[in-house]
Design a protein around this motif. Structure first.
Motif, PDB file in Angstrom:
ATOM      1  N   LEU A   1       0.731  -1.204   0.014  1.00 60.29           N
ATOM      2  CA  LEU A   1      -0.023  -0.053  -0.103  1.00 60.29           C
ATOM      3  C   LEU A   1       0.911   1.184  -0.137  1.00 60.29           C
ATOM      4  O   LEU A   1       2.025   1.318   0.735  1.00 60.29           O
ATOM      5  CB  LEU A   1      -0.992  -0.049   1.304  1.00 60.29           C
ATOM      6  CG  LEU A   1      -1.997  -0.786   1.254  1.00 60.29           C
ATOM      7  CD1 LEU A   1      -2.730  -0.964   2.691  1.00 60.29           C
ATOM      8  CD2 LEU A   1      -3.110  -0.889   0.111  1.00 60.29           C
ATOM      9  N   ILE A   2       0.251   2.154  -0.660  1.00 58.67           N
ATOM     10  CA  ILE A   2       1.042   3.718  -0.652  1.00 58.67           C
ATOM     11  C   ILE A   2      -0.299   4.508  -0.098  1.00 58.67           C
ATOM     12  O   ILE A   2      -1.127   4.300  -0.659  1.00 58.67           O
ATOM     13  CB  ILE A   2       1.391   4.171  -2.091  1.00 58.67           C
ATOM     14  CG1 ILE A   2       2.327   3.388  -2.679  1.00 58.67           C
ATOM     15  CG2 ILE A   2       1.899   5.773  -1.708  1.00 58.67           C
ATOM     16  CD1 ILE A   2       2.655   3.706  -4.060  1.00 58.67           C
ATOM     17  N   GLY A   3       0.138   5.218   0.870  1.00 63.06           N
ATOM     18  CA  GLY A   3      -1.088   6.228   1.400  1.00 63.06           C
ATOM     19  C   GLY A   3      -0.610   7.786   1.265  1.00 63.06           C
ATOM     20  O   GLY A   3       0.550   7.936   1.587  1.00 63.06           O
ATOM     21  N   TYR A   4      -1.554   8.418   0.675  1.00 62.24           N
ATOM     22  CA  TYR A   4      -1.332   9.761   0.304  1.00 62.24           C
ATOM     23  C   TYR A   4      -2.155  10.712   1.161  1.00 62.24           C
ATOM     24  O   TYR A   4      -3.482  10.673   1.216  1.00 62.24           O
ATOM     25  CB  TYR A   4      -1.644  10.265  -1.307  1.00 62.24           C
ATOM     26  CG  TYR A   4      -0.559   9.538  -2.150  1.00 62.24           C
ATOM     27  CD1 TYR A   4       0.539  10.155  -2.359  1.00 62.24           C
ATOM     28  CD2 TYR A   4      -0.684   8.341  -2.935  1.00 62.24           C
ATOM     29  CE1 TYR A   4       1.402   9.557  -3.099  1.00 62.24           C
ATOM     30  CE2 TYR A   4       0.216   7.878  -3.749  1.00 62.24           C
ATOM     31  CZ  TYR A   4       1.293   8.310  -3.923  1.00 62.24           C
ATOM     32  OH  TYR A   4       2.341   7.850  -4.691  1.00 62.24           O
ATOM     33  N   ASP A   5      -1.699  11.406   2.075  1.00 61.43           N
ATOM     34  CA  ASP A   5      -2.288  12.317   2.925  1.00 61.43           C
ATOM     35  C   ASP A   5      -2.821  13.687   2.055  1.00 61.43           C
ATOM     36  O   ASP A   5      -2.332  14.078   1.151  1.00 61.43           O
ATOM     37  CB  ASP A   5      -1.521  12.647   4.153  1.00 61.43           C
ATOM     38  CG  ASP A   5      -2.514  12.928   5.180  1.00 61.43           C
ATOM     39  OD1 ASP A   5      -3.776  12.782   5.247  1.00 61.43           O
ATOM     40  OD2 ASP A   5      -1.851  13.594   6.136  1.00 61.43           O
ATOM     41  N   ASN A   6      -3.774  14.268   2.769  1.00 62.82           N
ATOM     42  CA  ASN A   6      -4.347  15.671   2.289  1.00 62.82           C
ATOM     43  C   ASN A   6      -4.894  15.332   1.145  1.00 62.82           C
ATOM     44  O   ASN A   6      -5.060  16.641   0.374  1.00 62.82           O
ATOM     45  CB  ASN A   6      -3.432  16.657   2.264  1.00 62.82           C
ATOM     46  CG  ASN A   6      -2.626  16.640   3.764  1.00 62.82           C
ATOM     47  OD1 ASN A   6      -1.470  16.397   3.676  1.00 62.82           O
ATOM     48  ND2 ASN A   6      -3.260  17.009   4.667  1.00 62.82           N
TER      49      ASN A   6
ATOM     50  N   VAL B   1      -7.451  10.785   2.967  1.00 64.87           N
ATOM     51  CA  VAL B   1      -6.491   9.914   3.005  1.00 64.87           C
ATOM     52  C   VAL B   1      -6.861   8.976   1.634  1.00 64.87           C
ATOM     53  O   VAL B   1      -7.841   8.163   1.645  1.00 64.87           O
ATOM     54  CB  VAL B   1      -5.996   8.887   3.828  1.00 64.87           C
ATOM     55  CG1 VAL B   1      -4.958   7.756   3.633  1.00 64.87           C
ATOM     56  CG2 VAL B   1      -5.776   9.742   5.120  1.00 64.87           C
ATOM     57  N   THR B   2      -6.004   8.773   0.722  1.00 65.13           N
ATOM     58  CA  THR B   2      -6.048   7.902  -0.315  1.00 65.13           C
ATOM     59  C   THR B   2      -5.061   6.771  -0.297  1.00 65.13           C
ATOM     60  O   THR B   2      -3.891   6.780  -0.382  1.00 65.13           O
ATOM     61  CB  THR B   2      -5.705   8.671  -1.851  1.00 65.13           C
ATOM     62  OG1 THR B   2      -6.649   9.778  -1.773  1.00 65.13           O
ATOM     63  CG2 THR B   2      -5.944   7.679  -3.043  1.00 65.13           C
ATOM     64  N   LEU B   3      -5.733   5.395  -0.341  1.00 65.75           N
ATOM     65  CA  LEU B   3      -5.035   4.278  -0.239  1.00 65.75           C
ATOM     66  C   LEU B   3      -4.826   3.606  -1.588  1.00 65.75           C
ATOM     67  O   LEU B   3      -5.811   3.499  -2.289  1.00 65.75           O
ATOM     68  CB  LEU B   3      -5.635   3.240   0.738  1.00 65.75           C
ATOM     69  CG  LEU B   3      -5.638   3.767   2.231  1.00 65.75           C
ATOM     70  CD1 LEU B   3      -6.134   2.551   3.090  1.00 65.75           C
ATOM     71  CD2 LEU B   3      -4.212   3.984   2.789  1.00 65.75           C
ATOM     72  N   CYS B   4      -3.644   3.416  -1.919  1.00 58.91           N
ATOM     73  CA  CYS B   4      -3.263   2.809  -3.200  1.00 58.91           C
ATOM     74  C   CYS B   4      -2.715   1.375  -3.057  1.00 58.91           C
ATOM     75  O   CYS B   4      -1.641   1.230  -2.327  1.00 58.91           O
ATOM     76  CB  CYS B   4      -2.416   3.891  -4.031  1.00 58.91           C
ATOM     77  SG  CYS B   4      -2.927   5.335  -4.307  1.00 58.91           S
ATOM     78  N   ARG B   5      -3.494   0.422  -3.656  1.00 58.26           N
ATOM     79  CA  ARG B   5      -2.793  -0.984  -3.318  1.00 58.26           C
ATOM     80  C   ARG B   5      -2.225  -1.426  -4.774  1.00 58.26           C
ATOM     81  O   ARG B   5      -2.941  -1.571  -5.777  1.00 58.26           O
ATOM     82  CB  ARG B   5      -3.751  -2.198  -3.014  1.00 58.26           C
ATOM     83  CG  ARG B   5      -3.486  -3.567  -2.964  1.00 58.26           C
ATOM     84  CD  ARG B   5      -4.625  -4.301  -2.507  1.00 58.26           C
ATOM     85  NE  ARG B   5      -4.243  -5.555  -2.235  1.00 58.26           N
ATOM     86  CZ  ARG B   5      -4.417  -6.583  -3.471  1.00 58.26           C
ATOM     87  NH1 ARG B   5      -5.031  -5.999  -4.455  1.00 58.26           N
ATOM     88  NH2 ARG B   5      -3.906  -7.741  -3.233  1.00 58.26           N
TER      89      ARG B   5
END
Length: 249
Positions: free
Chosen positions: A187-192, A242-246
């Protein structure tokens, strides 16, 4: 019919939600406070509360991760059994501490920030919590470090989780590199990614200067992530979005 006093109170509440840095996009301060007092604060480790209190006194405290988001990250990392992680944008280390507490004893975090001074505000708390040995802190821009890592094929697909809470104008530049460093299934998590709600603000909305400056970069990121076939995404209205990218390929 609402009284003038009730109307004034409602305007105050509405105004608070229009302010940059409000740590929830919920349209009720009372409901957000209920979540914090019922589910977050009672389970917040003492070391995280201590670091949150220290950060609250910092003039840039708007940059910190909210307590409910820290709780979410901590549980998420446990659920995916993360061991090798990365964090871009550390500030005083609240989300970093949430991560370190979730990782196993031999877990590792590559943590990068352009300001060591802010990180060192929280470092004594991290050390007292007994998790400092999990952190490899690098001061300076992250992109050169990422480029160097990409030259080493052994680092490709080596990270279980990556959290990005840094310069919004480089989010897409980070993504172009991180997609090769996170493992398939990681996972990559992008905040804001909801940017104080400004992503749906009309063109003439009264936004603070830095919100308006970075808005187009956030919008561009959200559009790019939604169209990227290499990932599955889930955008969550927690904190400032927050966008989670799998990674799937």
């Amino acid at each position: 019919m609402a009284t003038k006093q009730e109307g004034g109170e409602q305007q105050k509440q509405d105004g608070r939600h229009q302010e940059v840095g409000h740590k929830s996009l919920l349209q009720s301060d009372a409901l957000y406070q209920y979540i914090l007092e019922t589910s977050v604060y009672p389970r917040e480790p003492p070391c995280m509360k201590e670091l949150r209190d220290i950060t609250a006194k910092h003039p840039w405290n708007i940059m910190t991760t909210s307590a409910d988001e820290g709780q979410f990250l901590n549980m998420l990392l446990k659920l995916i059994n993360a061991k090798n992680t990365m964090e871009i944008g550390v500030y005083t280390g609240y989300s970093l501490l949430a991560t370190a507490l979730a990782l196993p004893e031999d877990g590792k975090i590559l943590a990068m920030d352009i300001n060591r001074e802010n990180y060192e505000l929280g470092l004594p708390v991290i050390q007292k919590a007994g998790v400092a040995h999990k952190i490899d802190f690098r001061e300076g821009p992250a992109l050169p470090v990422l480029d160097q890592m990409l030259e080493d094929k052994t680092t490709h697909g080596s990270f279980d989780f990556i959290f990005v809470d840094a310069d919004k104008d480089n989010y897409l530049n980070y993504h172009k590199r991180l997609i090769d460093l996170v493992k398939v299934g990681g996972l990559i998590g992008y905040d804001n990614t909801l940017w104080s709600g400004s992503v749906v603000a009309p063109p003439d909305a009264p936004l603070r200067k830095y919100v308006r400056y970075y808005l187009d970069f956030v919008l561009e990121l959200n559009k790019a992530l939604a169209a990227d076939p290499r990932i599955e995404i889930c955008q969550l209205p927690i904190g400032d979005g927050v966008t989670l990218c799998r990674r799937i390929s």
